[in-house]
Design a protein around this motif. Structure first.
Motif, short mmCIF file in Angstrom:
data_model
loop_
_atom_site.label_atom_id
_atom_site.label_comp_id
_atom_site.label_asym_id
_atom_site.label_seq_id
_atom_site.Cartn_x
_atom_site.Cartn_y
_atom_site.Cartn_z
N SER A 45 -11.32 -13.98 29.28
CA SER A 45 -10.10 -14.18 29.52
C SER A 45 -9.03 -13.60 28.65
O SER A 45 -8.05 -13.30 29.05
N ASP A 175 -8.85 -13.46 36.93
CA ASP A 175 -9.67 -14.29 35.88
C ASP A 175 -10.69 -15.13 36.38
O ASP A 175 -10.18 -16.29 36.91
N GLU A 176 -11.94 -15.20 36.85
CA GLU A 176 -12.71 -15.77 37.40
C GLU A 176 -12.30 -16.64 38.62
O GLU A 176 -12.07 -17.96 38.61
MG LIG Z 1 -12.24 -17.37 30.80
#
Ligand SMILES: [Mg+2]
Ligand SMILES: Nc1ncnc2c1ncn2[C@@H]1O[C@H](COP(=O)(O)OP(=O)(O)OP(=O)(O)O)[C@@H](O)[C@H]1O
Lengths: 253, 297
Positions: A45, A175-176
Motif C-alpha cells: 500500500s 490497492d486490494e
Molecule cells: Mg495494504
C-alpha cells in the motif's frame, strides 16, 4: 519499443524509525497490467500511495510518462514540488482503495462527477453525460441516483472505479480492490478490471487474487519487508517461484 | 369452506409454555415510596409557604423589563454563537494542521480560554482599559494607529460579547476539530487522489464532519445561553440582571429569581427540543462504514 508509463527507481520511505520501502525498482510499460503480491505489512500500500504522491518518499524517483512525481530537479538534487503541482499530478492517476472510500453524502453519479467538476472545472452537463456513460460501463446504469450506503460492496467498488476513470487517468492504481468484499461480489469487480485491461489501460494492482493475476497480469512482483523479492511473468512468479519466501507465500494463498 | 379446511388442518393451538410471573423487586417499591414522599413534601412547601409569593411571580413573569432582558439574552446567545463558530473553524483547522507552531498556537488559545473561569474573563474584558487605556492598531514594534480610548470603545456590552465569544470559540474549536478528525481518513485520501488540495479536501469532508459537529454545537448553545447570565456582574440588563434590578427595589428576591429561572428553563427546553431533532436528523446517516460495505442492495 514500448513506452514506459511508470518508472520507480530506488524508492525509499520510512515512517519514523521503520523503513517501509527499502529501495524499490519497478517499471510498468504503457498498456501493461502489473500485479503486486506480498504478505501483510510488506509495504504494498505504501508503494501505491507513494506512486500517487499520497505519501512523500524520502529518496529515489518516481516517473509518470517520464515526468518526475512529487518532486523536481534542483541543481544536482531533488526538491519536493508545491502541493498544487503535486495535486495536479495525482489527478493524472486514478486510485481505487480497498475500502472504496466513496463520498457518502453524494450519489453514485455525483461521486463520479466530483473530480472532473471540482478539480478539472469542466462544465457539469458534459461531465454528467460522461459520468452516466462510465456508470453504464461498470454495469450500474440503474444505480446512478443511489447513495453509497444503499449499494452493495461490489457496486460501491465499481462506482469507485468509475470515479477514478472519470479523470481520464494515464495510470490506474488498485490497492486490494476486492479484499473487503464478500466472496460472491469479487467477480463483478474483477470483470470491470479485466475489461479495463483489455481496453489498454495501464494498471498497477495490489491483489491476492492469483487467478486474476495469472489471467490478466503482464508481470507479477512479489514484495516482502520493503523490498522486491521476485519479479517476472505470472507463470514464473506464481507457478514456479525461485525464492523460498515467494514459494511459501504462494503456497499459503 | 376454505376457512374450515384450514382450521381442520391445524386444529390445535401451538402448545403454550406456562407463564413465569416476575418477582416484585423490594428496592423498586422503596424507590417509589421515597420519590412520592419527596414530591409531596416539595409540593406542600411550595404551595403553603407564603414566601414563594406566587402571585408576585405571575405579576412579573411578563413584565416589560423582564421581556426586554430575555431579548438581550437571546441576542447575546445568537451573536456569541455566531462569532464562536466563525473563530472556531480557523482554530480547529490550525489545530489539525501539521505545523507544530500553528497547531501549538491554537492549542494554547484553547488551553487559556477553557482553563480559566468564564467569570474572570468577563470581568477582565470589562476592565481592559486598566491594561490598555488607548487601543491601537499596530504591527509589532512598528508604527501604530490609535483608535480611541478603551473606555469609549469597550462598552459593557462589547466586553460581554468579546468575553463570551472568545470563550465559546475555544469550545467550538474543539467541537469542530472532533468532527473533522471523526471523518474517515479514507475520505481525505479519496479527495486528494482526485487531485484536490487543502480547501477542496476540506469542502469534501465538511458535510460529513457536520454530522458530528451539529449535535454538540446545539449543546454548546444551551450552555452559552445559561452562561450569558454571568454578564449581569458587569451591569448588562440581560434576563438575570433585569430581575436583579427589580428585586433591588422591591426586595422580592426569591420570586424574581424564580421568574428568571423559569424563563431560562423555557429557553433551554426549547433549544433542547431543537437539539433532539437535529440529533435524530444527523444521526441517520451515521452508521459505521464497515456495516455499509456489506448490507446488500
Ligand atoms: Mg495494504
Ligand atoms: N501512516 C503510517 N504511519 C506509520 N506506519 C505506517 C503508516 N502506514 C503504514 N505503516 C507501516 O508500514 C508498513 C507497511 O504498511 P503497508 O500498508 O504498506 O503494508 P501492506 O503491504 O499494504 O500490508 P497489507 O497487506 O496489510 O495491506 C506496516 O508495518 C505499517 O504498519
Amino acid at each position: 519499443m514500448t513506452d514506459v508509463m511508470l518508472e520507480v527507481r530506488a524508492v525509499r520511505k520510512s515512517f519514523g524509525h521503520v523503513e517501509v520501502l527499502r529501495g524499490i525498482d519497478l517499471t510498468v510499460p504503457a498498456g501493461n497490467v502489473a500485479c503486486i503480491i506480498g504478505p501483510s505489512g510488506s509495504g504494498k500500500s505504501t508503494l501505491l500511495r507513494s506512486v500517487n504522491a499520497l505519501e512523500s518518499v524520502d529518496a529515489g524517483e518516481i516517473r509518470l510518462g517520464g515526468e518526475l512525481i512529487g518532486c523536481t530537479e534542483r541543481g544536482t538534487g531533488l526538491v519536493a514540488l508545491p502541493e498544487k503541482q503535486t495535486a495536479a499530478q495525482r489527478a493524472r492517476m486514478g486510485m481505487v482503495f480497498q475500502r472504496f472510500n466513496l463520498f457518502p453524502h453524494l450519489t453514485a453519479l455525483e461521486n463520479v462527477m466530483a473530480g472532473p467538476v471540482r478539480v478539472q472545472r469542466r462544465p457539469k452537463d458534459e461531465v454528467r453525460r460522461e459520468a452516466s456513460d462510465l456508470l453504464d460501463r461498470v454495469g450500474l446504469a440503474d444505480r446512478v441516483e443511489y447513495y453509497p450506503a444503499h449499494l452493495s460492496g461490489g457496486q460501491q467498488q465499481r462506482v469507485a472505479i468509475a470515479r477514478a476513470l472519470a479523470m481520464k487517468p494515464e495510470l490506474m492504481l488498485f490497492d486490494e480492490p476486492t479484499s473487503a468484499l464478500d466472496p460472491e461480489l469479487v467477480g463483478e469487480v474483477l470483470d470491470v478490471m479485466r475489461e479495463l485491461a483489455r481496453d489498454g489501460m495501464t494498471m498497477l494492482v495490489v491483489t491476492h487474487e492469483m487467478g486474476f493475476a495469472r489471467e490478466i497480469a503482464d508481470t507479477v512482483t512479489f514484495m516482502d519487508e520493503g523490498v522486491i523479492v521476485e519479479h517476472g511473468t505470472p507463470a514464473e512468479v506464481i507457478d514456479s517461484p525461485r525464492h523460498e519466501r515467494t514459494r511459501e507465500f504462494c503456497a499459503r494463498i | 369452506m376454505t376457512a374450515r379446511t384450514v382450521e381442520s388442518v391445524e386444529p390445535h393451538a401451538p402448545p403454550a409454555g406456562r407463564r413465569i410471573a416476575r418477582r416484585p423487586n423490594r428496592w423498586n417499591l422503596l424507590g417509589v415510596a421515597a420519590v412520592a414522599y419527596v414530591v409531596l413534601q416539595v409540593a406542600s412547601v411550595v404551595t403553603t409557604n407564603e414566601n414563594f409569593a406566587w402571585p408576585m411571580i405571575g405579576r412579573y413573569l411578563f413584565a416589560p423589563p423582564i421581556l426586554h432582558g430575555i431579548g438581550l439574552t437571546i441576542w447575546l446567545t445568537v451573536v456569541v454563537m455566531l462569532i464562536g463558530v466563525l473563530l472556531g473553524v480557523p482554530l480547529a483547522i490550525m489545530r489539525i494542521s501539521g505545523n507544530p507552531l500553528v497547531s501549538g498556537a491554537a492549542w494554547c488559545y484553547v488551553w487559556v480560554f477553557r482553563g480559566t473561569p468564564l467569570l474572570i474573563q468577563v470581568i477582565f474584558w470589562f476592565n481592559i482599559s486598566a491594561l490598555f487605556p488607548v487601543i491601537h492598531l499596530s504591527i509589532p514594534f512598528g508604527p501604530s494607529l490609535a483608535l480611541g480610548s478603551a473606555n469609549s470603545l469597550i462598552t459593557p456590552l462589547t466586553a460581554a460579547v468579546i468575553a463570551l465569544a472568545l470563550n465559546e470559540a475555544a469550545y467550538m474549536a474543539e467541537t469542530i476539530r472532533g468532527g473533522l478528525l471523526g471523518v474517515d481518513q479514507g475520505q481525505r485520501d479519496a479527495a486528494r487522489a482526485l487531485g484536490m488540495t487543502g480547501s477542496g479536501v476540506l469542502r469534501m469532508i465538511m458535510p460529513q464532519a457536520m454530522r458530528m459537529i451539529i449535535p454538540p454545537t446545539a449543546n454548546n448553545t444551551i450552555t452559552t445561553l445559561k452562561n450569558t447570565a454571568l454578564v449581569s456582574v458587569i451591569g448588562i440588563a440581560d434576563l438575570l440582571h433585569s430581575a436583579q434590578i427589580i428585586y433591588a427595589q422591591n426586595y422580592q428576591t426569591i420570586p424574581l429569581l424564580i421568574v428568571a429561572a423559569l424563563w431560562y428553563l423555557a429557553l433551554t427546553s426549547l433549544l433542547g427540543i431543537g437539539q433532539n431533532r437535529l440529533e435524530r436528523h444527523f444521526g441517520k446517516g451515521a452508521r459505521p462504514m464497515a456495516a455499509r460495505g456489506r448490507d446488500g442492495r
